[in-house]
Design a protein around this motif. Structure first.
Motif, mmCIF file in Angstrom:
data_model
loop_
_atom_site.group_PDB
_atom_site.id
_atom_site.type_symbol
_atom_site.label_atom_id
_atom_site.label_comp_id
_atom_site.label_asym_id
_atom_site.label_seq_id
_atom_site.Cartn_x
_atom_site.Cartn_y
_atom_site.Cartn_z
ATOM 1 N N LEU A 424 0.837 -1.203 0.000
ATOM 2 C CA LEU A 424 0.000 0.000 0.000
ATOM 3 C C LEU A 424 0.874 1.257 0.000
ATOM 4 O O LEU A 424 0.570 2.237 -0.687
ATOM 5 C CB LEU A 424 -0.922 -0.030 1.219
ATOM 6 N N TYR A 425 1.957 1.227 0.752
ATOM 7 C CA TYR A 425 2.882 2.367 0.776
ATOM 8 C C TYR A 425 3.732 2.413 -0.485
ATOM 9 O O TYR A 425 4.007 3.490 -1.019
ATOM 10 C CB TYR A 425 3.757 2.309 2.027
ATOM 11 N N LEU A 426 4.158 1.248 -0.973
ATOM 12 C CA LEU A 426 4.932 1.209 -2.211
ATOM 13 C C LEU A 426 4.127 1.814 -3.369
ATOM 14 O O LEU A 426 4.677 2.476 -4.244
ATOM 15 C CB LEU A 426 5.317 -0.236 -2.531
ATOM 16 N N HIS A 427 2.815 1.601 -3.343
ATOM 17 C CA HIS A 427 1.923 2.105 -4.401
ATOM 18 C C HIS A 427 1.318 3.456 -4.041
ATOM 19 O O HIS A 427 0.257 3.810 -4.552
ATOM 20 C CB HIS A 427 0.837 1.081 -4.688
ATOM 21 N N GLN A 428 2.001 4.175 -3.139
ATOM 22 C CA GLN A 428 1.647 5.567 -2.842
ATOM 23 C C GLN A 428 0.215 5.734 -2.300
ATOM 24 O O GLN A 428 -0.494 6.674 -2.639
ATOM 25 C CB GLN A 428 1.824 6.430 -4.095
#
Length: 529
Positions: A424-428
């Motif tokens: 979720l964080y990797l995909h902003q």
């Protein structure tokens, strides 16, 4: 109790005794039923369910279910509150007005060992202590207290899971019952142990891989990298490696310890995106109940949301330094009756937002703040706006002393769920192209605000995210990480579009940072190539 001071053992009747079926019948009617069972009926509670928007069911003393019906009317998402835990339960419609789900009381869906051991200690007269230990050590264990004896009857409580233990002392035998309040789950006949207890020692047979990490696997299996429970890796959103050890498998929620602080950060971000508060520069005292305003002074009033997110409140909240007693350390405030008061009474040792010191009191106060501004219970808010968005339903939340989600750590998620959270964080802030929280929150969360001064490596720190740098073939690779005691890690590597999860059980052997060694030595070189 002197003659009973010993080790005892017996067998649980079957592998699914603590995997409980939960049923809600006649939803929408006055004569609704809430039922819990294994092979026998345990709970059969009648309640009025005319109002289906939010269900609040106190099905036994100190046990309750709170949930919400989905907009399509086909499932109920909620929590069973038992002991210090909020077990998320997803009940799906199986028939007209009948919803069913499963409550895995011991976290595992099926026991690999039927053995139950009981250590009776310090017996003198009517005084004693008793600690049940399960042969299946994938269950994280009990926290027992309230030891009572009356004639030949003994009782004690696991205040973590909420299980009640009641035993009858007999000649060379203890008949031990395990209950939810007065409702029996099972009975176990215990005899004195004559051999060494057999705990754990399980193997796993689940592996999914498109890359070869045989050297790492060899060292884990040979115990050179001890107590590694799972390694899961994704690249560009696809799992490229998934392996489990010591009997673990994809469906067992693992205690994340402080790695769930990063989830607490996400909940703050969601609340911010929903304009439940204005900005991270707001004072914590804007969110605290009246009884805590007495601790506000000119310096403490400048403790803001950002200072708590970055471990920079300035409070004497130091969970690492052992040479001195920190008044707002987790070990100091958790045994008290009012955690918030204990934390706020602690002296200021720095101005807010100037120096970072790792201490769980900081995110704990964030939980108190967010709980004060959400319209529903905090756990339902978390489920609705984070976990349901990520299609995560098999998880557990540890609570604070007031029964609210504890933002300081202790959630249980499966490794796959932890991986989703990292992605979720990797995909902003997006999951499957749908926005969960803003890109700006991710960017703010992953900034390096200042270094933690009380941890060994003086790591940089973001919004409850750690920073680290690994060297592979002479090149530095930046990582942003969620970390928890015992070796619970989520590694997010934006430059390689990789997320890696490692869970472990290294709580007392000094190897809590072993996942960093595994990641740098046995994983990153292969991902780089």
């Amino acid at each position: 109790m002197e003659e009973y001071t010993s080790g005892w053992e017996g067998k649980i009747d079957n592998t699914k005794t603590f995997s409980l079926k939960v049923v809600i019948e006649n939803l929408g009617f006055k004569n609704a039923k809430f039922k819990i069972s294994n092979k026998q009926h345990i709970i059969d509670y009648s309640f009025d369910a005319k109002n289906t928007s939010t269900l609040a069911i106190p099905f036994a003393k100190n046990y309750s279910f709170k949930g919400q019906l989905s907009t399509n009317g086909k499932e109920i998402n909620g929590f069973i509150k038992s002991g210090m835990l909020l077990y998320h339960i997803k009940l799906t419609q199986s028939n007209n007005n009948i919803f069913t789900g499963t409550w895995n009381l011991l976290m595992v869906d099926e026991l690999k060992s039927l053995q139950l051991y009981l250590s009776v200690e310090n017996g003198a007269g009517s005084d004693f202590e008793a600690y049940p230990i399960f042969g299946d050590n994938r269950f994280t264990g009990t926290w027992c207290s309230n030891f009572q004896k009356e004639k030949d009857l003994i009782s004690f409580t696991d205040f973590k899971t909420g299980l009640q233990f009641k035993g009858t002392l007999m000649t060379h035998k203890i008949q031990l019952g395990i209950y939810l309040d007065k409702h029996e789950i099972t009975q176990i006949a215990l005899k004195k142990s004559t051999q060494e207890w057999q705990i754990g020692g399980f193997t796993s047979d689940y592996k999914k891989s498109v890359i070869e990490l045989s050297i790492m696997e060899k060292f884990i299996i040979k115990d050179s990298l001890p107590s590694t429970h799972a390694v899961v890796i994704s690249r560009k959103g696809k799992i490229i490696y998934e392996n489990y050890f010591d009997g673990y498998h994809p469906n067992i929620p693992h205690d994340m310890k402080s790695a769930s602080k990063s989830i607490s950060s996400a909940i703050v971000g969601i609340a911010k995106d929903k304009s439940l508060f204005t900005n991270t520069k707001q004072s914590i005292f804007n969110f605290l109940p009246t009884e805590y305003q007495q601790y506000k002074d000119s310096l403490k009033s400048t403790i803001d949301i950002q200072s708590l997110l970055t471990m920079s409140s300035g409070l004497d909240a130091d969970d690492y330094t052992k040479e001195r007693k920190s008044l707002a350390s987790e070990n100091n405030y958790q045994p008290t009756r009012d955690w918030t008061a204990t934390v706020l009474k602690a002296p200021m040792i720095h101005k807010p937002n100037t120096k970072a010191m790792y201490g769980s009191a900081n995110p704990y106060l964030l939980g108190v703040a967010i709980d004060s501004i959400v319209s529903e219970s905090l756990e339902l808010f978390m489920d609705k706006y984070l976990f349901q968005k990520l299609e995560i339903s098999n998880y557990i939340i540890q609570t604070d002393i007031k029964g609210n989600p504890y933002f300081g750590g202790g959630m249980y998620l499966t490794p796959r769920a932890m991986l989703k959270f990292g992605e979720l964080y990797l995909h902003q802030g997006k999951w499957k192209s749908k926005r969960v929280f803003s890109k700006k929150w991710v960017q703010d969360s992953f900034k390096k605000y200042r270094n933690l001064e009380n941890v060994p490596d003086k790591n940089g720190y973001g919004y409850l995210w750690w920073h680290n740098t690994y060297k592979v073939n002479g090149k530095n690779i930046a990582s942003v990480e969620a970390r928890g005691a015992g070796g619970q890690y989520i590694f997010v590597i934006p430059s390689l579009k990789i997320v890696t999860v490692i869970t472990s059980g290294n709580y007392r052997n000094g190897k809590t940072q072993q996942p960093e060694l595994i990641f740098e030595t046995y994983i990153l070189p292969y991902l780089k190539s």
